[in-house]
Write a protein that holds these residues in place. Structure first.
Motif, PDB file in Angstrom:
ATOM      1  N   GLU A  16       3.839   1.356  -1.307  1.00 44.08           N
ATOM      2  CA  GLU A  16       4.453   1.427  -2.648  1.00 44.08           C
ATOM      3  C   GLU A  16       3.514   2.044  -3.505  1.00 44.08           C
ATOM      4  O   GLU A  16       3.819   2.899  -4.405  1.00 44.08           O
ATOM      5  CB  GLU A  16       5.001   0.223  -3.065  1.00 44.08           C
ATOM      6  CG  GLU A  16       5.669  -0.023  -4.173  1.00 44.08           C
ATOM      7  CD  GLU A  16       6.310  -1.396  -4.608  1.00 44.08           C
ATOM      8  OE1 GLU A  16       6.331  -1.468  -5.620  1.00 44.08           O
ATOM      9  OE2 GLU A  16       6.570  -2.162  -3.614  1.00 44.08           O
ATOM     10  N   ILE A  17       2.115   1.586  -3.347  1.00 44.08           N
ATOM     11  CA  ILE A  17       1.133   2.098  -4.349  1.00 44.08           C
ATOM     12  C   ILE A  17       0.922   3.727  -4.034  1.00 44.08           C
ATOM     13  O   ILE A  17       0.915   4.405  -4.973  1.00 44.08           O
ATOM     14  CB  ILE A  17      -0.182   1.416  -3.837  1.00 44.08           C
ATOM     15  CG1 ILE A  17      -0.073  -0.144  -4.587  1.00 44.08           C
ATOM     16  CG2 ILE A  17      -1.358   2.250  -4.459  1.00 44.08           C
ATOM     17  CD1 ILE A  17      -1.332  -0.926  -4.061  1.00 44.08           C
ATOM     18  N   GLU A  18       1.028   3.905  -2.889  1.00 45.39           N
ATOM     19  CA  GLU A  18       0.741   5.404  -2.204  1.00 45.39           C
ATOM     20  C   GLU A  18       1.979   6.361  -3.036  1.00 45.39           C
ATOM     21  O   GLU A  18       1.821   7.437  -3.702  1.00 45.39           O
ATOM     22  CB  GLU A  18       0.690   5.786  -1.155  1.00 45.39           C
ATOM     23  CG  GLU A  18      -0.295   5.227  -0.404  1.00 45.39           C
ATOM     24  CD  GLU A  18      -1.692   6.023  -0.709  1.00 45.39           C
ATOM     25  OE1 GLU A  18      -1.701   7.368  -1.239  1.00 45.39           O
ATOM     26  OE2 GLU A  18      -2.902   5.473  -1.237  1.00 45.39           O
ATOM     27  N   GLU A  42       2.252  13.537 -14.389  1.00 44.67           N
ATOM     28  CA  GLU A  42       1.231  14.269 -14.900  1.00 44.67           C
ATOM     29  C   GLU A  42       1.511  15.654 -15.005  1.00 44.67           C
ATOM     30  O   GLU A  42       1.358  16.529 -15.674  1.00 44.67           O
ATOM     31  CB  GLU A  42      -0.245  13.976 -14.347  1.00 44.67           C
ATOM     32  CG  GLU A  42      -0.691  12.417 -14.451  1.00 44.67           C
ATOM     33  CD  GLU A  42      -1.829  12.148 -13.805  1.00 44.67           C
ATOM     34  OE1 GLU A  42      -2.360  12.730 -12.677  1.00 44.67           O
ATOM     35  OE2 GLU A  42      -2.344  11.045 -14.172  1.00 44.67           O
ATOM     36  N   LEU A  47       3.677   5.419  -5.827  1.00 42.49           N
ATOM     37  CA  LEU A  47       3.596   5.250  -7.058  1.00 42.49           C
ATOM     38  C   LEU A  47       2.356   6.423  -7.645  1.00 42.49           C
ATOM     39  O   LEU A  47       2.547   7.053  -8.733  1.00 42.49           O
ATOM     40  CB  LEU A  47       3.102   3.992  -7.627  1.00 42.49           C
ATOM     41  CG  LEU A  47       4.363   2.928  -7.727  1.00 42.49           C
ATOM     42  CD1 LEU A  47       3.759   1.365  -7.855  1.00 42.49           C
ATOM     43  CD2 LEU A  47       5.359   3.201  -8.629  1.00 42.49           C
ATOM     44  N   LYS A  48       1.389   6.482  -6.749  1.00 44.92           N
ATOM     45  CA  LYS A  48       0.381   7.391  -7.064  1.00 44.92           C
ATOM     46  C   LYS A  48       1.028   8.964  -6.989  1.00 44.92           C
ATOM     47  O   LYS A  48       0.549   9.759  -7.927  1.00 44.92           O
ATOM     48  CB  LYS A  48      -0.868   7.342  -5.828  1.00 44.92           C
ATOM     49  CG  LYS A  48      -1.744   6.289  -6.140  1.00 44.92           C
ATOM     50  CD  LYS A  48      -2.696   6.211  -5.240  1.00 44.92           C
ATOM     51  CE  LYS A  48      -3.693   4.981  -5.382  1.00 44.92           C
ATOM     52  NZ  LYS A  48      -4.795   5.123  -4.211  1.00 44.92           N
ATOM     53  N   ILE A  49       1.876   9.103  -6.051  1.00 46.65           N
ATOM     54  CA  ILE A  49       2.417  10.512  -5.705  1.00 46.65           C
ATOM     55  C   ILE A  49       3.415  10.474  -7.111  1.00 46.65           C
ATOM     56  O   ILE A  49       3.416  11.844  -7.902  1.00 46.65           O
ATOM     57  CB  ILE A  49       3.478  10.444  -4.689  1.00 46.65           C
ATOM     58  CG1 ILE A  49       2.290  10.613  -3.512  1.00 46.65           C
ATOM     59  CG2 ILE A  49       4.230  11.925  -4.674  1.00 46.65           C
ATOM     60  CD1 ILE A  49       2.940  10.566  -1.962  1.00 46.65           C
ATOM     61  N   ASP A  50       4.106   9.512  -7.548  1.00 43.53           N
ATOM     62  CA  ASP A  50       5.121   9.778  -8.654  1.00 43.53           C
ATOM     63  C   ASP A  50       4.006   9.978  -9.914  1.00 43.53           C
ATOM     64  O   ASP A  50       4.475  10.818 -10.582  1.00 43.53           O
ATOM     65  CB  ASP A  50       5.721   8.436  -8.911  1.00 43.53           C
ATOM     66  CG  ASP A  50       6.969   8.086  -7.833  1.00 43.53           C
ATOM     67  OD1 ASP A  50       7.233   9.147  -7.435  1.00 43.53           O
ATOM     68  OD2 ASP A  50       7.519   7.100  -7.628  1.00 43.53           O
ATOM     69  N   LYS A  51       2.823   9.185 -10.039  1.00 46.36           N
ATOM     70  CA  LYS A  51       1.967   9.458 -11.182  1.00 46.36           C
ATOM     71  C   LYS A  51       1.625  11.067 -10.981  1.00 46.36           C
ATOM     72  O   LYS A  51       1.499  11.388 -12.162  1.00 46.36           O
ATOM     73  CB  LYS A  51       1.039   8.207 -11.064  1.00 46.36           C
ATOM     74  CG  LYS A  51      -0.072   8.688 -12.117  1.00 46.36           C
ATOM     75  CD  LYS A  51      -1.260   7.746 -12.043  1.00 46.36           C
ATOM     76  CE  LYS A  51      -2.223   8.011 -13.254  1.00 46.36           C
ATOM     77  NZ  LYS A  51      -3.572   7.832 -12.901  1.00 46.36           N
ATOM     78  N   ALA A  52       1.157  11.212 -10.215  1.00 42.28           N
ATOM     79  CA  ALA A  52       0.867  12.903  -9.943  1.00 42.28           C
ATOM     80  C   ALA A  52       1.801  13.650 -10.420  1.00 42.28           C
ATOM     81  O   ALA A  52       1.625  14.572 -11.137  1.00 42.28           O
ATOM     82  CB  ALA A  52       0.120  13.183  -8.755  1.00 42.28           C
ATOM     83  N   ASP A  53       3.076  13.591  -9.971  1.00 45.26           N
ATOM     84  CA  ASP A  53       4.099  14.303 -10.351  1.00 45.26           C
ATOM     85  C   ASP A  53       4.580  14.136 -11.933  1.00 45.26           C
ATOM     86  O   ASP A  53       4.875  15.305 -12.696  1.00 45.26           O
ATOM     87  CB  ASP A  53       5.432  13.758  -9.537  1.00 45.26           C
ATOM     88  CG  ASP A  53       5.445  14.130  -8.133  1.00 45.26           C
ATOM     89  OD1 ASP A  53       4.517  14.941  -7.710  1.00 45.26           O
ATOM     90  OD2 ASP A  53       6.226  13.677  -7.364  1.00 45.26           O
ATOM     91  N   GLN A  86       0.955  -1.167   0.009  1.00 46.44           N
ATOM     92  CA  GLN A  86      -0.203  -0.127   0.008  1.00 46.44           C
ATOM     93  C   GLN A  86       0.855   1.268  -0.220  1.00 46.44           C
ATOM     94  O   GLN A  86       0.498   2.464  -0.759  1.00 46.44           O
ATOM     95  CB  GLN A  86      -1.166   0.031   1.208  1.00 46.44           C
ATOM     96  CG  GLN A  86      -2.166  -0.779   0.995  1.00 46.44           C
ATOM     97  CD  GLN A  86      -3.012  -1.011   2.159  1.00 46.44           C
ATOM     98  OE1 GLN A  86      -2.563  -0.562   3.252  1.00 46.44           O
ATOM     99  NE2 GLN A  86      -4.189  -1.322   2.034  1.00 46.44           N
TER     100      GLN A  86
END
Length: 162
Positions: A22-24, A34, A26-32, A20
């Motif tokens: 790691e998923i968080e 984007e 990755l979500k932050i990395d994805k937002a960055d 979880q």
């Protein structure tokens, strides 16, 4: 793939929490990513607009260079209109300076041409006068003219006597 069948409940819970996190991340990395993509897209659009604007300026500049080239050809053909370079001459850069110098040179050449034509006309008049004077002198120096002149003098004297 990892085999989780050997893990107990506590280990599985820890592994789930780790995943979880790691998923968080990755979500932050994805937002960055984007945000980065949005910034890059916006920046590339700005660059594209800037390049387009510079291209428009260059096209206008080259059209004005072409006007100077056409003016040179027109001078060669004797059809140059001095006002044809007014738009280019209004520029505040080297091209504008070139157009102003070009217009000035043409005016000077035209003025010199006019002066030369006037001098040629004056010389023609002087030559014609000199030719007339020579013709008159040739006639006056002629023996038959001299004899006519002498006869005229005699006739006048005879008329005065009468």
């Amino acid at each position: 793939m990892m085999d989780y069948s050997d893990l107990n409940q506590k280990d599985l819970t820890a592994k789930v929490e780790e995943l979880q996190q790691e998923i968080e991340g990755l979500k932050i990395d994805k937002a960055d990513l984007e945000i980065l993509l949005e910034n890059i897209t916006e920046h590339s659009t700005n660059l594209e607009n800037e390049i387009y604007g510079k291209n428009e300026i260059m096209v206008k500049y080259l059209k004005q260079v072409e006007k100077i080239t056409q003016a040179a050809a027109a001078i060669e053909q004797g059809t140059f209109e001095i006002n044809s370079l007014n738009e280019v001459a209004a520029r505040n850069d080297e091209l504008g300076q070139l157009a102003r110098v070009f217009q000035n040179m043409v005016q000077q050449v035209k003025q010199r041409e006019e002066n030369l034509k006037q001098q040629v006309e004056e010389l023609k008049i002087e030559i014609d006068k000199a030719k007339k004077d020579k013709q008159v002198a040739d006639i006056v120096e002629n023996d038959s003219f001299k004899s006519l002149k002498e006869k005229l003098k005699r006739l006048k004297k005879e008329q005065k006597k009468d």
